[in-house]
Enzyme design. Sequence first.
Site, PDB file in Angstrom:
ATOM      1  N   TYR A   1       0.829  -1.209   0.000  1.00 43.45           N
ATOM      2  CA  TYR A   1       0.000   0.000   0.000  1.00 43.45           C
ATOM      3  C   TYR A   1       0.858   1.252   0.000  1.00 43.45           C
ATOM      4  O   TYR A   1       0.661   2.163  -0.813  1.00 43.45           O
ATOM      5  CB  TYR A   1      -0.916  -0.017   1.224  1.00 43.45           C
ATOM      6  CG  TYR A   1      -1.886   1.140   1.268  1.00 43.45           C
ATOM      7  CD1 TYR A   1      -2.930   1.227   0.350  1.00 43.45           C
ATOM      8  CD2 TYR A   1      -1.759   2.140   2.226  1.00 43.45           C
ATOM      9  CE1 TYR A   1      -3.821   2.288   0.392  1.00 43.45           C
ATOM     10  CE2 TYR A   1      -2.649   3.201   2.268  1.00 43.45           C
ATOM     11  CZ  TYR A   1      -3.684   3.274   1.348  1.00 43.45           C
ATOM     12  OH  TYR A   1      -4.557   4.330   1.384  1.00 43.45           O
TER      13      TYR A   1
ATOM     14  N   LYS B   1       1.120   3.864  -3.210  1.00 38.31           N
ATOM     15  CA  LYS B   1       0.605   5.225  -3.075  1.00 38.31           C
ATOM     16  C   LYS B   1       1.714   6.269  -3.264  1.00 38.31           C
ATOM     17  O   LYS B   1       1.457   7.380  -3.732  1.00 38.31           O
ATOM     18  CB  LYS B   1      -0.074   5.396  -1.718  1.00 38.31           C
ATOM     19  CG  LYS B   1      -1.438   4.724  -1.635  1.00 38.31           C
ATOM     20  CD  LYS B   1      -2.431   5.357  -2.608  1.00 38.31           C
ATOM     21  CE  LYS B   1      -3.836   4.860  -2.394  1.00 38.31           C
ATOM     22  NZ  LYS B   1      -4.824   5.550  -3.261  1.00 38.31           N
TER      23      LYS B   1
END
Length: 240
Positions: free
Chosen positions: A163, A167
Site C-alpha cells: 500500500y 501510493k
Amino acid sequence: MNTNKIALVTGANKGIGKEIARQLGQAGFTVLVGSRDVARGEVAVKELVAEGLDAVGIQLEVTDEASVRASAERVGAAYGRLDVLINNAAIIPEGDDAVSRIGDGVLREAIETNVLGLVRVTQAFLPLLTADARIVNLSTSLASFEQVGDPESRMSTVLTLGYNSSKAAVNMVTVMLANELRGTGILVNGADPGNCATDMGGWSAARTPAQGAAVAVGLATLGADGPTGQVYAEEGRLAW
C-alpha cells in the site's frame, strides 16, 4: 441535454468514494458512481438518488482493460465529456506486510490496482476531459517519505509495503501528469483523506468518511487559479 458538470468517482460504492460522490452530487454535479460490482454500485446509487442527487451507476473494474475501455465509451456516448475524475479505487491487499516478509503476489496486487489501475483509468478518460477539468488522485500520509521516515511518527510503524509504495507511486503519477497538462487548464492534485472509519481505515478511526471526502471534493472544485501537482491533507499540503 445534461448541463450539470459530470464527475466520475472510481470505487464509489462505499466508504470515502461514496461520500465523495454524495458531496459532489450535493454541489450540483451529475455523479457517475464507479464500482467493480454492479449490484453494490446500484445500492449506492439508489441511496444517493433517494437523497435527491443526480447519480448514475457505471461498472468499472480498474484492473480490467476491457471494463475501463467500455466505461469510457459509455460515458462518451451518454455525456460527451467529463469535468471531474476522482481516482479513488484502491486496496490494501490481504497479506500486505514489511519488506522482509511480503510476498511477490501481494506487492504485485497492490501495484496493479493502486497504480496501474489509476493510470489505466486516467488514460482512458483523458480524451473526454473538458478544458477546465479536475483530476484528483487519492493518496495517504503513508506515501510520505518524510513522515514514514520519521521514527517519531506513527506512520513509521505501519508495515504495509504494498500500500505505502504503491501510493508513493501515485504521488509521482500525480506530479508528472500535472506537469504534462500544465497550461491546458486541467488541474491535477492528490488528496490525503486521513485515517477514516471505513473498511480500509478501520471502524475505530476518529475521522468520518465525510470528513475525508471533503479534502478531495475541495480539490475537485478548485478555481482556475488553483494549485496543480500537489497532495493535500485536511491540514494543508502533505509533506513529501
